[in-house]
Structures are given as C-alpha cells and as structure tokens.
Design an enzyme around this catalytic site. Structure first.
Site, mmCIF file in Angstrom:
data_model
loop_
_atom_site.group_PDB
_atom_site.id
_atom_site.type_symbol
_atom_site.label_atom_id
_atom_site.label_comp_id
_atom_site.label_asym_id
_atom_site.label_seq_id
_atom_site.Cartn_x
_atom_site.Cartn_y
_atom_site.Cartn_z
ATOM 1 N N ASP A 152 0.881 -1.166 0.000
ATOM 2 C CA ASP A 152 0.000 0.000 0.000
ATOM 3 C C ASP A 152 0.919 1.216 0.000
ATOM 4 O O ASP A 152 1.600 1.483 0.988
ATOM 5 C CB ASP A 152 -0.875 -0.048 1.261
ATOM 6 C CG ASP A 152 -1.779 1.178 1.404
ATOM 7 O OD1 ASP A 152 -1.568 2.167 0.660
ATOM 8 O OD2 ASP A 152 -2.679 1.148 2.254
ATOM 9 N N ASP A 178 -4.157 -1.568 -2.270
ATOM 10 C CA ASP A 178 -2.869 -2.246 -2.455
ATOM 11 C C ASP A 178 -2.483 -2.360 -3.917
ATOM 12 O O ASP A 178 -3.284 -2.795 -4.749
ATOM 13 C CB ASP A 178 -2.919 -3.642 -1.833
ATOM 14 C CG ASP A 178 -3.133 -3.556 -0.335
ATOM 15 O OD1 ASP A 178 -2.293 -2.929 0.323
ATOM 16 O OD2 ASP A 178 -4.151 -4.070 0.148
ATOM 17 N N LYS A 185 -8.088 -5.395 3.330
ATOM 18 C CA LYS A 185 -8.736 -5.214 4.638
ATOM 19 C C LYS A 185 -8.810 -6.517 5.416
ATOM 20 O O LYS A 185 -9.786 -6.798 6.104
ATOM 21 C CB LYS A 185 -10.142 -4.594 4.485
ATOM 22 C CG LYS A 185 -10.158 -3.276 3.726
ATOM 23 C CD LYS A 185 -9.445 -2.146 4.455
ATOM 24 C CE LYS A 185 -9.510 -0.852 3.656
ATOM 25 N NZ LYS A 185 -8.293 -0.665 2.816
ATOM 26 N N TYR A 220 0.731 0.869 14.595
ATOM 27 C CA TYR A 220 -0.232 0.630 13.530
ATOM 28 C C TYR A 220 0.283 1.124 12.186
ATOM 29 O O TYR A 220 0.605 2.281 12.017
ATOM 30 C CB TYR A 220 -1.575 1.309 13.809
ATOM 31 C CG TYR A 220 -2.536 1.047 12.675
ATOM 32 C CD1 TYR A 220 -3.187 -0.171 12.599
ATOM 33 C CD2 TYR A 220 -2.715 1.960 11.657
ATOM 34 C CE1 TYR A 220 -4.033 -0.455 11.536
ATOM 35 C CE2 TYR A 220 -3.552 1.688 10.593
ATOM 36 C CZ TYR A 220 -4.207 0.480 10.541
ATOM 37 O OH TYR A 220 -5.025 0.194 9.484
ATOM 38 N N LYS A 239 -3.294 -3.168 7.979
ATOM 39 C CA LYS A 239 -3.344 -4.636 8.009
ATOM 40 C C LYS A 239 -2.461 -5.167 6.899
ATOM 41 O O LYS A 239 -2.059 -4.436 6.008
ATOM 42 C CB LYS A 239 -4.783 -5.111 7.781
ATOM 43 C CG LYS A 239 -5.558 -5.321 9.067
ATOM 44 C CD LYS A 239 -5.226 -6.636 9.771
ATOM 45 C CE LYS A 239 -5.949 -6.687 11.101
ATOM 46 N NZ LYS A 239 -5.301 -7.544 12.087
ATOM 47 N N ARG A 299 -10.314 -0.132 10.436
ATOM 48 C CA ARG A 299 -9.182 0.084 11.328
ATOM 49 C C ARG A 299 -8.470 -1.207 11.712
ATOM 50 O O ARG A 299 -7.849 -1.295 12.776
ATOM 51 C CB ARG A 299 -9.628 0.861 12.586
ATOM 52 C CG ARG A 299 -10.158 2.241 12.223
ATOM 53 C CD ARG A 299 -10.737 3.001 13.376
ATOM 54 N NE ARG A 299 -11.429 4.192 12.861
ATOM 55 C CZ ARG A 299 -10.816 5.342 12.546
ATOM 56 N NH1 ARG A 299 -9.536 5.462 12.733
ATOM 57 N NH2 ARG A 299 -11.495 6.347 12.054
ATOM 58 N N ASP A 359 -15.380 0.816 5.502
ATOM 59 C CA ASP A 359 -14.090 0.458 4.877
ATOM 60 C C ASP A 359 -14.047 -1.016 4.468
ATOM 61 O O ASP A 359 -12.983 -1.655 4.519
ATOM 62 C CB ASP A 359 -12.906 0.759 5.811
ATOM 63 C CG ASP A 359 -12.588 2.252 5.893
ATOM 64 O OD1 ASP A 359 -13.276 3.060 5.220
ATOM 65 O OD2 ASP A 359 -11.655 2.607 6.637
ATOM 66 N N TYR A 374 -5.826 -0.667 16.282
ATOM 67 C CA TYR A 374 -5.959 0.627 16.938
ATOM 68 C C TYR A 374 -6.471 0.341 18.337
ATOM 69 O O TYR A 374 -7.401 -0.431 18.493
ATOM 70 C CB TYR A 374 -7.073 1.471 16.301
ATOM 71 C CG TYR A 374 -6.773 2.140 14.997
ATOM 72 C CD1 TYR A 374 -6.414 1.406 13.879
ATOM 73 C CD2 TYR A 374 -6.920 3.522 14.871
ATOM 74 C CE1 TYR A 374 -6.201 2.028 12.664
ATOM 75 C CE2 TYR A 374 -6.713 4.149 13.654
ATOM 76 C CZ TYR A 374 -6.346 3.393 12.555
ATOM 77 O OH TYR A 374 -6.147 4.022 11.363
HETATM 78 C C1 F6R Z 1 -7.958 -0.884 7.529
HETATM 79 C C2 F6R Z 1 -7.887 0.390 6.814
HETATM 80 C C3 F6R Z 1 -8.850 1.455 7.163
HETATM 81 C C4 F6R Z 1 -8.224 2.507 8.084
HETATM 82 C C5 F6R Z 1 -9.252 3.578 8.485
HETATM 83 C C6 F6R Z 1 -8.646 4.664 9.360
HETATM 84 O O1 F6R Z 1 -6.966 -1.755 7.096
HETATM 85 O O2 F6R Z 1 -7.041 0.594 5.989
HETATM 86 O O3 F6R Z 1 -10.028 0.929 7.702
HETATM 87 O O4 F6R Z 1 -7.720 1.883 9.222
HETATM 88 O O5 F6R Z 1 -9.799 4.186 7.341
HETATM 89 O O6 F6R Z 1 -7.564 5.183 8.690
HETATM 90 P P1 F6R Z 1 -6.699 6.434 9.237
HETATM 91 O O7 F6R Z 1 -6.192 6.064 10.589
HETATM 92 O O8 F6R Z 1 -5.642 6.563 8.191
HETATM 93 O O9 F6R Z 1 -7.641 7.592 9.276
HETATM 94 MG MG MG Z 2 -4.921 -2.462 1.948
HETATM 95 MG MG MG Z 3 -4.229 1.717 3.444
#
Ligand code: F6R
Ligand code: MG
Ligand code: MG
Length: 366
Positions: free
Chosen positions: A13, A55, A134, A230, A233, A267, A288, A349
C-alpha cells in the site's frame, strides 16, 4: 535451468484513493510502465500490475528464483516511485507500507508482502493469484484447508488417483517465528489445532506428497508486528497452481462461495465476511469494507502470463456476495462489541492504555 520459472507476487500500500478504498489509476500505470521496462531489458519474462483495494499488486514471472535481489530491487524501486507520485498527488497514506529507506537486497521485513514460487512449467500450467484487502494472512487458512484437505470441497481428493494421497502443508507461527509441516489427511486434526487460530498460525505453503512440488504459497508478513505500531493490516496474497493432480480451478475457487469471517475491516480491528469480487469491485466502501478478495487466473506459456481471467466477476459468486452483505449487516449491528470488534490483543488501533491510565485511580479492589 531454463525451464524453471518463478512467479513472484509482491504488494504494498503506497497510497490510497480515496482514503483507503482504492489505488489511483496513475499509480497502476506507473507501476505497469516500470515492469514493462524490466520485461524489455530481460529481467522479467512477463508482468501484470494491478490493484485490489488500496494495495498495488505486482505479478511478475522471471527465471531468477525466489528472494532474488534484482527482482526485489525492481519491486522496491517501483513502490518507491509510485509512493513519490502518491505524495505529489496528495493521495492518502502515501508510502504507508515502505517502512524503511535502505533497501538491502530483499523486501521481506521492509513492509511489502511477498509470495513467490519456483517450478518447472508443466505442459499446461493454470495458476490463480488471490489478492485480498482489509484482512490478514490467516484469512487463507480456511480456504486452503478446504482446497487441499476437505473432500466435501475437493472431489479430486476422493476420486482423482493423482490426488488421493493428500498434501503437505507448511504452517508458520508468526509470533514465535517457527514452522512445522503437516501431512494430510493423516495429520488433519493436529493441523486444525493450529490453523484454527489464524491470527497466529498461517499456512505458508502447500506441497504435493508424491513429488514435493509446490502447489500453493502465501504472504505471511505481519506489518504491525514488524513496525511495532499501527501501519495497516497485512492485506495478503496467495498463489495456487491448479489441475492435473492438483485441485481443479473450480475446486480452488469453491471455498469462496461461502464467505468466512476474517480479521481486518475498519481500522484493522473488526471481524467481517470475506467478499469475493471482480477487480472492478475491489474497492472497499461500507465501514471500509467488507474485506474483499479477487482471483485472477493465468495460463503460463514459457513464463508469459496468458490472461487474466477475473474469476469472481462470474454471477456464480453473486450469492456469496449477498451472504457477505447479510453477514456484514448483522455484524455491524454489534457496533463496538466483540466478536465484531476484535479481542484487545488483536486490534490495530486501541485507546485502551490511555483510557486505563486516566481511570487508574478510580479502580477499586473487589
Ligand atoms: C484498515 C484500513 C482502514 C483505516 C481507516 C482509518 O486496514 O485501511 O479501515 O484503518 O480508514 O484510517 P486512518 O487512521 O488513516 O484515518
Ligand atoms: Mg490495503
Ligand atoms: Mg491503506
């Protein structure tokens, strides 16, 4: 040896659009251009650059074997340049999976996920590359078990004399960094004790019993364990060879007709159903997600990637998508409660340490 071919799938990613939902076409084109150059100078035999969720996926064939510094260097350089472009375009989380600056000959441990297999190309060589977003490497445990060990999924285990002996499955312990190989069907119950815990034990590879040939290989990187914080994933990849003594294409796809629950989703901290989708629909949206899996089929011809066939574009997987949507709605109803939310030690998280510290004085002995 000239007739040995290596199929390498390396993914990272390096920036999302919009948010963590997809990869901008400009990045896919940039990557494809760099891989085509590498075909031109003879480093690669063939290539296919694509994207699943946020990705970027580099599917490459070559004659250099796994863990080759030139191939890994090419992937690293491609990700770096695409991350630069992502930064210029102000895409989301640009460079997210590139954990370090110093490339040392192998991308393992540096952020990207790697699945590679070397084999002698058969008279006809059908392969499927699965790519998920995800979720995490353990997501492949259940489908791999069904493909290679479950006669209710794979008829060939019962009625194909070339498969009847079973397979060997290499399992990695991602916490203690150890591995063990199980022989099936005779060690199926022992195998299940471990792979039923997909957050820790992952099927890394599958081999035929008769010849020891490689049949499947997966990515087993766990970014969050590498980085200690973090960083997303570890959206995994899986390569499976099919037919002629290996599970048929349809037996390899069949496990995805019944979506199973995987860890990841919002997340990286929720369980959700793994929804089989076409490349066109590989853009997680709802909360997501839900987590997605794409299957691209290729016939190899002297290492050339003939294809891809986008298997889950088939309406035969409409019902699986419908089930996945039902499961997604049900789980969403649980909100912040387990088992929708992952247990504390599996979440990407957490605010727990801060909240606990703040409330420390208010806890009384009972
Ligand atoms: C899970 C993923 C998303 C992010 C979420 C928060 O693998 O990529 O669900 O975790 O959108 O993202 P941030 O912390 O970048 O705002
Ligand atoms: Mg990804
Ligand atoms: Mg990402």
């Amino acid at each position: 040896m000239a007739d040995r071919i290596t199929l390498s799938v390396i993914k990272a990613d390096v920036g999302g659009c919009v948010g963590h939902a997809g990869v901008h076409q400009a990045l896919v084109e940039k990557a494809a251009g760099m891989l085509k150059d590498a075909v031109g100078r003879g480093l690669l035999v063939d290539q296919c650059a694509t994207a699943v969720g946020d990705d970027l996926e580099l599917i490459m064939t070559h004659r250099k074997g796994p863990d080759n510094a030139d191939i890994h260097g090419l992937a690293w350089e491609t990700f770096k340049r695409c991350a630069d472009l992502a930064r210029e375009m102000k895409l989301y989380g640009a460079g997210q999976d590139l954990l370090t600056d110093a490339f040392s000959g192998n991308v393992k441990g540096m952020g990207p996920g790697v699945a590679e297999m070397e084999f002698i190309e058969r008279a006809s060589e059908p392969v499927i590359v699965f790519m998920a977003d995800k979720t995490e490497p353990g997501a492949w445990n259940l489908p791999l078990y069904k493909m290679f060990c479950d006669p209710f999924n794979t008829a060939g285990l019962v009625i194909d004399p070339k498969m009847h002996a079973g397979f060997r499955l290499e399992v990695h312990d991602l916490i203690e960094h150890k591995r063990i190989t199980f022989s099936t069907p005779e060690e199926m119950y022992d195998l299940l004790v471990f792979i039923g815990a997909p957050g820790r034990f992952c099927i890394k590879a599958v081999y035929t019993k008769a010849t020891g040939d490689i049949a499947a290989v997966s990515t087993t990187e766990r970014l969050n364990l590498m980085a200690g914080r973090y960083v997303g994933k570890d959206d995994p990849v899986l390569i499976v060879r099919c037919q002629s003594g290996l599970p048929a294409v349809g037996e390899v796809l069949e496990p995805f007709a019944t979506p199973h629950l995987v860890a990841g989703w919002m997340r990286g901290s929720h369980h959700g159903p793994l929804m089989p989708v076409s490349i066109r629909h590989a853009t997680p949206t709802r909360f997501d997600g839900p987590p997605r899996v794409v299957a691209l089929g290729f016939q190899l011809n002297g290492g050339k990637l003939v294809g891809p066939q986008d298997f889950f574009a088939d309406p035969a997987f409409d019902r699986a998508r419908q089930i996945a949507n039902e499961l997604a709605s049900y789980l969403r109803g649980l909100g912040p409660f387990e088992p929708h939310r992952l247990p504390l030690d599996e979440m990407e998280y957490t605010t727990m340490p801060d909240v606990k510290k703040r409330l420390e004085d208010r806890f009384e002995k009972v």
